[in-house]
Scaffold this motif. Structure first.
Motif, mmCIF file in Angstrom:
data_model
loop_
_atom_site.group_PDB
_atom_site.id
_atom_site.type_symbol
_atom_site.label_atom_id
_atom_site.label_comp_id
_atom_site.label_asym_id
_atom_site.label_seq_id
_atom_site.Cartn_x
_atom_site.Cartn_y
_atom_site.Cartn_z
ATOM 1 N N PHE A 6 0.817 -1.212 0.000
ATOM 2 C CA PHE A 6 0.000 0.000 0.000
ATOM 3 C C PHE A 6 0.853 1.265 0.000
ATOM 4 C CE2 PHE A 6 -2.384 -3.401 2.079
ATOM 5 C CZ PHE A 6 -3.427 -3.513 1.177
ATOM 6 N N GLY A 7 2.168 1.112 -0.127
ATOM 7 C CA GLY A 7 3.080 2.250 -0.158
ATOM 8 C C GLY A 7 4.049 2.211 1.010
ATOM 9 N N GLY A 8 5.241 2.709 0.781
ATOM 10 C CA GLY A 8 6.252 2.722 1.832
ATOM 11 C C GLY A 8 6.819 1.341 2.099
ATOM 12 N N ALA A 82 1.182 2.724 5.761
ATOM 13 C CA ALA A 82 1.447 3.464 4.523
ATOM 14 C C ALA A 82 0.956 4.900 4.646
ATOM 15 C CB ALA A 82 0.782 2.773 3.331
ATOM 16 N N ALA A 83 -0.228 5.096 5.237
ATOM 17 C CA ALA A 83 -0.775 6.447 5.402
ATOM 18 C C ALA A 83 0.091 7.269 6.353
ATOM 19 C CB ALA A 83 -2.209 6.374 5.914
ATOM 20 N N LEU A 91 6.629 5.263 10.849
ATOM 21 C CA LEU A 91 5.852 4.180 11.453
ATOM 22 C C LEU A 91 5.685 3.092 10.407
ATOM 23 C CD1 LEU A 91 3.161 6.353 13.275
ATOM 24 C CD2 LEU A 91 5.193 5.270 14.270
ATOM 25 N N HIS A 92 6.308 1.956 10.652
ATOM 26 C CA HIS A 92 6.333 0.918 9.627
ATOM 27 C C HIS A 92 6.097 -0.494 10.168
ATOM 28 C CE1 HIS A 92 10.498 1.626 11.029
ATOM 29 N NE2 HIS A 92 10.523 0.300 11.057
ATOM 30 N N ARG A 93 5.650 -0.598 11.406
ATOM 31 C CA ARG A 93 5.461 -1.930 11.971
ATOM 32 C C ARG A 93 3.980 -2.275 12.084
ATOM 33 N NH1 ARG A 93 9.585 0.610 14.545
ATOM 34 N NH2 ARG A 93 11.596 -0.438 14.447
#
Length: 112
Positions: A6-8, A82-83, A91-93
């Motif tokens: 979804f991005g990132g 992703a948002a 924030l990626h977890r």
């Protein structure tokens, strides 16, 4: 870490890692499911933050804890990450498998 569909980028945490982090106070679990889902069943200690009204600027301050997103199966938590990244937050977890994996592991849930 791996690409988030979804991005990132996304880092998948297991339910065991999240449970340990909740128990030792190192994780802030942010549940992005909707109010009706949260009323039916929730993970003790998780903070409600529905994806339908998601505002990265209003996310709770995790302080020294690691913020981890969760949902039902792991899709919406990836969207939330992703948002947040699109808004400039690191924030990626997320908890892979969501509350379904949590329950499959035999971990406690509560109602309401």
């Amino acid at each position: 870490m791996q690409p988030n569909p979804f991005g990132g980028v996304i880092e998948n945490l297991t339910v065991e890692q999240v449970k340990a982090g909740l128990e030792d106070g190192t994780i802030l679990l942010v549940d992005v499911r909707e109010p009706n889902e949260l009323a039916a069943e929730r993970i003790p200690g998780a903070v409600d933050f529905p994806l339908s009204t998601f505002d990265a600027a209003a996310l709770p301050d995790a302080g020294a804890k690691t913020l981890v997103f969760s949902c039902r199966s792991g899709q919406r938590s990836q969207k939330a990450a992703a948002a947040a990244q699109a808004a400039g937050l690191d924030l990626h977890r997320h908890m892979a498998g969501g509350i379904l994996a949590w329950k499959a592991a035999g971990f406690e849930t509560t109602q309401g």
